[in-house]
Structure formats: C-alpha cells, structure tokens
Design an enzyme around this catalytic site. Structure first.
Site, short mmCIF file in Angstrom:
data_model
loop_
_atom_site.label_atom_id
_atom_site.label_comp_id
_atom_site.label_asym_id
_atom_site.label_seq_id
_atom_site.Cartn_x
_atom_site.Cartn_y
_atom_site.Cartn_z
N LYS A 4 16.00 32.40 32.80
CA LYS A 4 15.45 33.08 33.98
C LYS A 4 15.48 34.61 33.86
O LYS A 4 14.67 35.30 34.47
CB LYS A 4 16.18 32.65 35.24
CG LYS A 4 15.82 31.23 35.69
CD LYS A 4 16.49 30.88 36.99
CE LYS A 4 16.17 29.46 37.41
NZ LYS A 4 16.73 29.07 38.70
N ASP A 21 13.25 30.80 44.30
CA ASP A 21 14.53 30.13 44.60
C ASP A 21 15.12 30.60 45.94
O ASP A 21 15.63 29.79 46.71
CB ASP A 21 15.56 30.41 43.50
CG ASP A 21 15.38 29.51 42.28
OD1 ASP A 21 14.85 28.39 42.43
OD2 ASP A 21 15.76 29.93 41.17
#
Ligand code: NAP
Length: 279
Positions: free
Chosen positions: A66, A102
């Site tokens: 990420k 997220d």
C-alpha cells in the site's frame, strides 16, 4: 472489449475481493473480469506499469504494497496522501491515480451498520499499521474528540499519534499495551491488528483490552475471518456493542468499484457475495 481490474498483494490466498467485485460487475452487466494479481515486491513496478493498458480499469492494493505503490503512480488523491497509503489505483487512459477508500469504508460501516456517530467520541485504536492509519484518519475527519493508539511496537503508535494530530489537530496519545490501563471511558475500541485472524499469528488471541469491555462501548474488529472473532465474542458476553470487519471490506471495495466504473456500486449484492465467499 472485456476490461479488467484486480487485486495486487502478496501473498493473496485469503482475499475475498475477487468474489464480491466480480459479483458487482456481473450484476451491472459490465463486461469486466476481476483478477488476482499476486505480486512479490520485485515485480511490483512491472505490475503497476501493466495497469496503464487500455483494457485495465484499475486495481486494489493490499499488504504489503500500500505504501510501496505510491511513487510508481502519476497522481495521489489528497485522502491517500494524508493517510500515507493507496488501496485503489484508477487507470485514466494510461494515467494512474492513487486513492484510499479504507478510511471511508470504515466510517461508512460504523454509521451504516452500528449507527455510530464518531463526532466528539473517544476512541482507542489497537495497532499502528496501514489499517490503523486509515481508521484513525477516518475517525479524525469525522470529528472524534480523542484517539489513543496502543501497539506491540510502541514507537509506531507514538509516530501515528503524532501524524494524526499534526494533520487534523485531533487530540491523540500513543504508546504500548501497558498504556491501555489509562483509557477508561472510551466510547469506541478498534482492533487494527491481525490478532484473532484465522491463519494469523494468534488466531485464538484477544488484544489486551479486556478491562475496557462493557456496556456502552462499541468494539470493532477489522478482522473479518472469522466473522465473530474471540474479541467480539468476549465483548458481546460483556454487553458491549460489536461490529466485525466485513462491512469495511465491502464498503472500501464498493468505493473502488465506483472510481473504476463511475457507476453506483450494488452494495447489497457485494455484501452477500462477500459473506458467501467467507462461508
Ligand atoms: P500491517 O500494516 O501489517 O499492521 C499489522 C498490525 O498488527 C501492527 O500494528 C502489528 O504490530 C500488529 N500485530 C501483528 N501481529 C501481532 C501480534 N501477534 N501481537 C500484537 N500485535 C500484532 O497490517 P494492516 O494492513 O494494518 O492490517 C491489520 C489487520 O486489519 C489485518 O488483520 C487485516 O486483515 C485487517 N484489515 C481489515 C480490513 C477490512 O476491510 N476489514 C482492511 C485492512 C486490514 P507491530 O507494529 O508491533 O508489528
């Protein structure tokens, strides 16, 4: 032309994203395939480059890439920049944009499934990895009054507390598990570690928050396999409200889907497909 999207991570055996993303494409009759792109670190640059192709809509990104994908992209959206991680890549005619869904996925799950409004509440976050960063920024942007971070490696919690307070002016503290003792009266506890995850380091473990579990507290576990983790089972026994990680997973994926397709994601279909994939 059949288009493609996929998930980039390593290893990827556990991912249920392909099941619910494909269900969404199928439901909206979009001619697209969602693929599993297991990518070791030394193949990451080539994988990201391949996303520029005409038939690629974009990708999801998961552990451990990420952060590593960020310098490989052409633009990073502000939310992802603040969090310091990208979980969604969008291909706009060969120009790659990094986003993070997220944080919004977590707060959406809080509001939608637990009817919990974070504004002016006090939160305890266990963990200081990528998921904890996203959850913390999501809560800070919703106006939480204080966030306490505790982590196995205390320095990471201290650093995250500093990052969040500098970026959002939210009151924060960071420390080790021994600092949980000073956190009485929190409204929300979020497990952002892999403790309790099937196949993880401590599948039967519970983060050391037992003394804080009780009526009036909402306990969230980002772990979604199993659906009822040991932490959630104990919290329920103690009379706390509980929320598992499946909602966050589906809502972050739905937001990625919307970026790629500009279509309203069929969230109910995605949720059902995710549950089925977990069975
Ligand atoms: P990560 O960046 O690798 O961070 C892992 C975190 O867990 C760190 O804080 C680490 O502590 C802690 N940890 C790991 N093993 C531990 C143990 N045995 N005892 C105590 N602490 C331990 O991973 P992540 O991306 O943040 O993911 C964390 C969890 O959230 C995973 O279970 C993942 O599946 C889940 N997750 C769920 C969603 C969702 O949509 N529901 C989204 C993202 C992540 P140290 O810093 O000390 O290593």
């Amino acid at each position: 032309m059949t288009t493609r999207a996929g998930i980039i991570g390593y290893p990827l055996g556990h991912s249920i994203s392909p099941a619910f993303q494909q269900a969404a494409f199928d439901e909206l009759e979009i001619d697209a395939r969602y693929e599993t792109w297991a990518t070791p670190a030394d193949e990451l640059a080539a994988r990201v480059e391949s996303l520029r192709a005409d038939d690629v809509l974009g990708a999801n990104v998961t552990v451990p890439h990420k952060q590593a994908v960020m310098p490989l992209l052409d633009e990073i959206l502000p939310v992802a920049e603040s969090i310091g991680a990208v979980n969604t890549i969008i291909n706009r005619e060969g120009f790659l944009i990094g986003a993070n869904t997220d944080a919004g996925g977590f707060t959406r799950s809080l509001e939608q499934e637990a009817r919990f409004t974070a504004a002016r509440k006090r939160a305890l976050i266990v963990g200081a990895g990528g998921a904890a960063r996203a959850v913390a920024f999501g809560l800070a942007w919703e106006g939480v009054s204080e966030v306490v971070f505790v982590n196995r490696t205390p320095e990471r919690a201290v650093e995250l507390a500093r990052d969040v307070s500098e970026a959002t002016a939210t009151e924060t503290r960071g420390g080790g598990f021994e600092d949980i003792a000073g956190s009485d009266g929190v409204d929300l506890i979020v497990n952002c570690t892999s403790i309790g995850m099937a196949g993880g380091p401590e599948p039967n473990g519970i983060p050391p928050v037992e003394d804080l579990l009780g009526r009036g507290v909402l306990v969230c576990d980002l772990v979604y396999n199993p659906r009822e983790t040991p932490l959630l089972a104990l919290s329920r026994e103690r009379g706390a409200f509980v929320l598992g990680g499946i909602g966050m997973l589906v809502y972050q994926g739905a937001a990625s889907f919307e970026f790629w397709t500009d279509r309203e994601p069929p969230e109910d279909i995605m949720y059902a497909a995710a549950l089925k994939a977990l069975m």
